[in-house]
Scaffold this active site. Structure first.
Site, PDB file in Angstrom:
ATOM      1  CB  CYS A 151     -78.045 -91.335 -30.091  1.00  0.00           C
ATOM      2  SG  CYS A 151     -76.366 -90.662 -30.022  1.00  0.00           S
ATOM      3  CB  THR A 152     -78.987 -86.671 -28.654  1.00  0.00           C
ATOM      4  OG1 THR A 152     -80.146 -87.274 -28.083  1.00  0.00           O
ATOM      5  CG2 THR A 152     -79.171 -85.149 -28.636  1.00  0.00           C
TER       6      THR A 152
END
Lengths: 161, 74
Positions: free
Chosen positions: A98-99
């Site tokens: 993800c981020t």
């Protein structure tokens, strides 16, 4: 004497029964379905996995995915992960990100519980990825709708995460 | 970062315009982020009054660094 002999035989039987029990339990333990193998990987290792064609799962929102993502990654946001992953082969290795690693950590926990055998986790997130990205990988021209103003401007792009 | 940004926004009011976008929810922010080629959150893009980009800061950035970049804006 007889009683002593019987007692000795009983001890031998008990001993061998114990040994047999250990062997059976050990065999059952070794033959049980493999538990998930989760490996936190560096961006360099992730790049190797991508090059090898591993299935890459981006669990961010569609908006974040559209901005830029690891080449070949498929977007499976957290809210649809359960329904999407139910159709996947648990034996197929996955690279999840993800981020910054917060959401993907939850995704990895879920996928491991669902029996996925090999999960690679880019645990520091796409922010550490230095390889090519699809979309948004180049510094764009000055946005057309950003006109010179009377004062300098600072843009902050952030999320609640 | 939010307390730092809030403080700086107040301090630089009238001198620097703060445009803050939650790119998870704000489509205009997403488009601007795409146009600027910003890949990560948070990203701060510092733009001079003539529209030229002066600097950008990516990730957690110290207040002193933010001040330095803000002060360098023209």
């Amino acid at each position: 004497m007889t009683d002593g002999r019987c007692s000795l035989d009983a001890k031998k039987i008990l001993l061998w029964a114990g040994v047999a029990l250990v062997i059976v339990v050990g065999a059952v333990f070794l033959m049980r379905p493999a538990s998930g193998d989760v490996q936190n990987v560096t961006p360099d290792r992730a790049a190797e996995l991508v090059a090898d064609g591993v299935r890459v799962v981006d669990v961010r929102t569609p908006g974040e995915y559209d901005l830029s993502h690891i080449p070949g990654a498929e977007n499976v946001p957290m809210d649809v992960l359960a329904s999407e992953a139910s159709a996947w082969d648990p034996g197929e290795p996955l690279l999840v990100y993800c981020t910054t690693g917060a959401r993907s950590a939850q995704a990895v926990t879920y996928l491991e519980a669902q029996g996925f055998e090999t999960i690679y986790h880019l645990d520091a997130g796409i922010v550490t990825w230095s390889g090519d990205l699809e979309k948004g990988s180049e510094i764009a021209e000055m946005p057309a709708d950003v006109k010179p103003g009377d004062s300098p401007v600072i843009y902050e792009f952030s999320t609640d995460w | 970062m939010k307390p730092v940004v809030d403080r700086l926004k107040q301090e630089y009011e009238g001198r620097v315009e703060f445009r803050i976008y939650d790119v998870d929810k704000d489509s205009e922010g997403q488009e601007l982020m795409r146009q600027y080629g910003a890949q990560y959150v948070p990203t701060f893009v510092f733009v001079n009054s003539d529209g030229t980009e002066a600097n950008r800061a990516v990730g957690e950035t110290s207040e002193s660094e933010m001040r330095r970049l803000l002060d360098s804006l023209q």
